[in-house]
Write a protein that holds these residues in place. Structure first.
Motif, PDB file in Angstrom:
ATOM      1  N   CYS A  34     -12.845 -45.778 -28.211  1.00 59.64           N
ATOM      2  CA  CYS A  34     -13.408 -45.600 -26.968  1.00 59.64           C
ATOM      3  C   CYS A  34     -13.809 -46.800 -26.304  1.00 59.64           C
ATOM      4  CB  CYS A  34     -14.641 -44.546 -27.128  1.00 59.64           C
ATOM      5  SG  CYS A  34     -16.019 -45.153 -28.248  1.00 59.64           S
ATOM      6  N   ALA A  35     -14.298 -46.688 -25.015  1.00 62.93           N
ATOM      7  CA  ALA A  35     -14.651 -47.968 -24.271  1.00 62.93           C
ATOM      8  C   ALA A  35     -16.115 -47.513 -23.409  1.00 62.93           C
ATOM      9  CB  ALA A  35     -13.747 -48.437 -23.270  1.00 62.93           C
ATOM     10  N   ILE A  36     -16.980 -48.211 -23.299  1.00 65.84           N
ATOM     11  CA  ILE A  36     -17.913 -48.181 -22.136  1.00 65.84           C
ATOM     12  C   ILE A  36     -17.994 -48.856 -21.122  1.00 65.84           C
ATOM     13  CG2 ILE A  36     -20.540 -47.839 -21.896  1.00 65.84           C
ATOM     14  CD1 ILE A  36     -20.783 -47.424 -24.780  1.00 65.84           C
ATOM     15  N   LEU A  37     -17.628 -48.632 -19.875  1.00 59.36           N
ATOM     16  CA  LEU A  37     -17.311 -49.434 -18.918  1.00 59.36           C
ATOM     17  C   LEU A  37     -17.874 -48.854 -17.460  1.00 59.36           C
ATOM     18  CD1 LEU A  37     -13.648 -49.309 -17.915  1.00 59.36           C
ATOM     19  CD2 LEU A  37     -14.658 -47.954 -19.776  1.00 59.36           C
ATOM     20  N   PRO A  38     -17.734 -49.559 -16.461  1.00 65.45           N
ATOM     21  CA  PRO A  38     -18.090 -49.036 -15.229  1.00 65.45           C
ATOM     22  C   PRO A  38     -17.249 -47.748 -14.809  1.00 65.45           C
ATOM     23  CG  PRO A  38     -18.211 -51.108 -14.619  1.00 65.45           C
ATOM     24  CD  PRO A  38     -17.621 -51.061 -16.209  1.00 65.45           C
ATOM     25  N   ASN A  39     -17.487 -47.105 -13.772  1.00 68.15           N
ATOM     26  CA  ASN A  39     -16.494 -46.063 -13.635  1.00 68.15           C
ATOM     27  C   ASN A  39     -15.206 -46.147 -12.728  1.00 68.15           C
ATOM     28  OD1 ASN A  39     -15.792 -43.400 -13.128  1.00 68.15           O
ATOM     29  ND2 ASN A  39     -17.382 -42.633 -11.727  1.00 68.15           N
ATOM     30  N   PHE A  40     -14.321 -46.956 -13.342  1.00 68.80           N
ATOM     31  CA  PHE A  40     -13.103 -47.065 -12.845  1.00 68.80           C
ATOM     32  C   PHE A  40     -12.152 -45.759 -12.898  1.00 68.80           C
ATOM     33  CE2 PHE A  40     -13.363 -51.390 -15.006  1.00 68.80           C
ATOM     34  CZ  PHE A  40     -14.334 -51.814 -13.912  1.00 68.80           C
ATOM     35  N   ASP A  41     -11.225 -45.752 -11.995  1.00 72.20           N
ATOM     36  CA  ASP A  41     -10.243 -44.780 -11.854  1.00 72.20           C
ATOM     37  C   ASP A  41      -9.281 -44.672 -13.257  1.00 72.20           C
ATOM     38  OD1 ASP A  41     -11.022 -43.710  -9.646  1.00 72.20           O
ATOM     39  OD2 ASP A  41      -9.523 -44.999  -8.515  1.00 72.20           O
ATOM     40  N   LEU A  42      -8.993 -43.521 -13.885  1.00 75.25           N
ATOM     41  CA  LEU A  42      -8.219 -43.651 -15.084  1.00 75.25           C
ATOM     42  C   LEU A  42      -6.753 -43.611 -14.790  1.00 75.25           C
ATOM     43  CD1 LEU A  42      -9.862 -40.821 -16.954  1.00 75.25           C
ATOM     44  CD2 LEU A  42     -10.343 -43.262 -17.145  1.00 75.25           C
ATOM     45  N   PRO A  43      -5.893 -44.400 -15.557  1.00 79.09           N
ATOM     46  CA  PRO A  43      -4.468 -44.580 -15.269  1.00 79.09           C
ATOM     47  C   PRO A  43      -3.437 -43.254 -15.365  1.00 79.09           C
ATOM     48  CG  PRO A  43      -4.943 -45.280 -17.307  1.00 79.09           C
ATOM     49  CD  PRO A  43      -6.380 -44.844 -16.976  1.00 79.09           C
ATOM     50  N   ASP A  44      -4.016 -42.339 -16.324  1.00 76.82           N
ATOM     51  CA  ASP A  44      -3.218 -41.237 -16.244  1.00 76.82           C
ATOM     52  C   ASP A  44      -3.744 -40.138 -16.895  1.00 76.82           C
ATOM     53  OD1 ASP A  44      -2.381 -40.750 -19.213  1.00 76.82           O
ATOM     54  OD2 ASP A  44      -1.594 -43.019 -18.714  1.00 76.82           O
ATOM     55  N   PRO A  45      -3.474 -38.768 -16.687  1.00 79.08           N
ATOM     56  CA  PRO A  45      -4.277 -37.779 -17.330  1.00 79.08           C
ATOM     57  C   PRO A  45      -4.451 -37.604 -18.900  1.00 79.08           C
ATOM     58  CG  PRO A  45      -2.525 -36.776 -15.859  1.00 79.08           C
ATOM     59  CD  PRO A  45      -2.247 -38.395 -16.093  1.00 79.08           C
ATOM     60  N   THR A  46      -3.892 -38.242 -19.731  1.00 77.25           N
ATOM     61  CA  THR A  46      -3.875 -38.452 -21.118  1.00 77.25           C
ATOM     62  C   THR A  46      -5.310 -39.258 -21.670  1.00 77.25           C
ATOM     63  OG1 THR A  46      -2.886 -40.637 -21.570  1.00 77.25           O
ATOM     64  CG2 THR A  46      -1.510 -38.347 -21.508  1.00 77.25           C
ATOM     65  N   PHE A  47      -6.040 -39.709 -20.565  1.00 79.60           N
ATOM     66  CA  PHE A  47      -7.546 -40.242 -20.574  1.00 79.60           C
ATOM     67  C   PHE A  47      -8.494 -39.448 -20.461  1.00 79.60           C
ATOM     68  CE2 PHE A  47      -4.446 -43.901 -20.622  1.00 79.60           C
ATOM     69  CZ  PHE A  47      -5.079 -44.800 -21.715  1.00 79.60           C
ATOM     70  N   HIS A  48      -9.585 -39.252 -20.993  1.00 81.40           N
ATOM     71  CA  HIS A  48     -10.775 -38.504 -20.498  1.00 81.40           C
ATOM     72  C   HIS A  48     -12.099 -39.650 -20.328  1.00 81.40           C
ATOM     73  CE1 HIS A  48      -9.206 -34.807 -22.582  1.00 81.40           C
ATOM     74  NE2 HIS A  48      -8.668 -36.064 -23.140  1.00 81.40           N
ATOM     75  N   LYS A  49     -12.911 -39.208 -19.350  1.00 84.68           N
ATOM     76  CA  LYS A  49     -14.160 -40.043 -19.158  1.00 84.68           C
ATOM     77  C   LYS A  49     -15.243 -39.053 -18.996  1.00 84.68           C
ATOM     78  CE  LYS A  49     -13.684 -40.676 -14.089  1.00 84.68           C
ATOM     79  NZ  LYS A  49     -13.573 -41.843 -13.289  1.00 84.68           N
ATOM     80  N   MET A  50     -16.412 -39.731 -19.209  1.00 85.18           N
ATOM     81  CA  MET A  50     -17.758 -38.949 -19.146  1.00 85.18           C
ATOM     82  C   MET A  50     -18.790 -39.920 -18.469  1.00 85.18           C
ATOM     83  SD  MET A  50     -19.838 -37.302 -22.154  1.00 85.18           S
ATOM     84  CE  MET A  50     -21.442 -36.344 -22.117  1.00 85.18           C
ATOM     85  N   ILE A  51     -19.339 -39.396 -17.599  1.00 88.85           N
ATOM     86  CA  ILE A  51     -20.476 -40.442 -17.066  1.00 88.85           C
ATOM     87  C   ILE A  51     -21.712 -40.340 -17.573  1.00 88.85           C
ATOM     88  CG2 ILE A  51     -21.839 -40.782 -14.854  1.00 88.85           C
ATOM     89  CD1 ILE A  51     -19.701 -39.392 -13.231  1.00 88.85           C
ATOM     90  N   ILE A  52     -22.150 -41.424 -18.364  1.00 85.34           N
ATOM     91  CA  ILE A  52     -23.275 -41.395 -19.261  1.00 85.34           C
ATOM     92  C   ILE A  52     -24.498 -41.827 -18.634  1.00 85.34           C
ATOM     93  CG2 ILE A  52     -21.771 -41.276 -21.248  1.00 85.34           C
ATOM     94  CD1 ILE A  52     -22.201 -44.472 -21.600  1.00 85.34           C
TER      95      ILE A  52
END
Length: 349
Positions: A155-173
């Motif tokens: 996983c990665a913790i980073l600023p809220n960038f756009d994801l490259p494709d739908p196989t990625f998930h993100k959660m605002i923490i």
């Protein structure tokens, strides 16, 4: 009930070892490394690869300049095979997941600000409840998404960038306001002391530091600068860095300005020689910290437990800083087959 007769004959002959080989090939891009990881000879691994190619009716991997290159079909199949292997792992481990028995090294890419602010709480939690977990902290760079996709990163913790494709998930923490920061003896700091307002147009007199991450081809994945947070483009960007705290150290010793999330700025004001500058005509801007992971670890119980621990640690960190809020719900992929669910971070494992 599933009709096994519908499976093609060649596909029905595939065994678990064949699927594990596929997964290893996709991760390592090397037949030799995949064979070694499975204690196979190179000829045996080659025969299993040929078996996979026949069963899946595709070349799957071709030779490239730096190793094996997966075909388009192999990329699609990778996520599905990873899920199958995850289900098998769950079956073999039994129905109950016990954090105290988890013995694994997780690889996490983290921006330097998140490491300083969020991880004390996370490390204390893991040490208490999962003492056999090891964390390997990695740098965020332009290979971030390819490393998440291949399994090199969990996983990665980073600023809220756009994801490259739908196989990625993100959660605002976590989220908080952003402000302008300069060294204590900066002319803008003196202007504030003299009782004069600082306006957006005043910023054009001074160079700024931009914090940014770019792709291998140079495309901007995300940035924090005056153009984004002050509502105006700024032509005097002299230096661009992917690191927060190194940027702050430069600001301490120069007339450069920098825009920071306030939870980082609060830390820097306490420990370094910088001050926050109110910009009278600048719109309010929100900085969001996100947790990002790939489909291949989405259903893995160990990774789900790690993500829940990170979210709980972020909740405590943001609360202690008196900042806005933390979103404790999954942001599911837009094309997810199931109805959107809101799952509290405490129940992610």
């Amino acid at each position: 009930m599933f009709d096994h007769a519908q499976l093609p004959e060649e596909f029905s002959r595939l065994q678990l070892r064949d699927l594990i080989l596929f997964d290893q090939l996709f991760q390592t891009r090397s037949l030799t490394e995949a064979a070694t990881s499975l204690n196979l000879t190179l000829p045996s691994a080659g025969r299993l690869l040929n078996k996979l190619r026949i069963a899946l009716d595709d070349q799957l991997f071709t030779r490239g300049g730096t190793g094996l290159v997966p075909t388009d079909k192999a990329v699609i199949l990778s996520n599905k095979i990873t899920r199958l292997l995850s289900v098998y792992h769950e079956i073999s481990e039994g129905d109950v997941f016990l954090p105290e028995k988890l013995n694994k090294t997780f690889n996490i890419a983290i921006a330097d600000n998140a490491l300083a602010e969020l991880f004390p709480n996370i490390l204390n939690d893991l040490a208490q409840h999962s003492p056999n977990i090891n964390l390997s902290i990695k740098v965020i760079d332009n290979t971030l998404y390819s490393r998440l996709r291949s399994g090199e990163l969990d996983c990665a913790i980073l600023p809220n960038f756009d994801l490259p494709d739908p196989t990625f998930h993100k959660m605002i923490i976590g989220s908080g306001h952003c402000s302008l920061y300069v060294r204590k003896s900066h002319p803008l700091a003196q202007k504030v002391k003299d009782g004069h307002p600082v306006l957006v147009e005043d910023l054009d007199q001074f160079p700024q530091i931009r914090i940014a991450v770019r792709s291998i081809k140079g495309r901007m994945l995300g940035s924090i600068d005056q153009g984004l947070f002050m509502g105006k483009g700024h032509r005097k960007t002299v230096i661009e860095l992917p690191y927060f705290f190194s940027s702050i150290q430069l600001v301490e010793k120069t007339d450069f300005t920098i825009v920071l999330p306030n939870f980082i700025g609060n830390f820097a004001i306490t420990h370094q020689q910088i001050v926050r500058i109110p910009v009278a005509d600048a719109p309010e801007r929100i900085y969001q910290q996100t947790l990002v992971w790939h489909d291949r670890v989405h259903l893995d119980p160990g990774n789900q437990y790690l993500r829940s621990t990170i979210v709980n640690g972020a909740r405590l960190a943001f609360k202690s800083n008196g900042l806005d809020k933390i979103d404790t719900h999954f942001l599911w992929r837009a094309d997810h087959e199931e109805a959107l669910e809101e799952i509290d971070c405490v129940h992610l494992y």
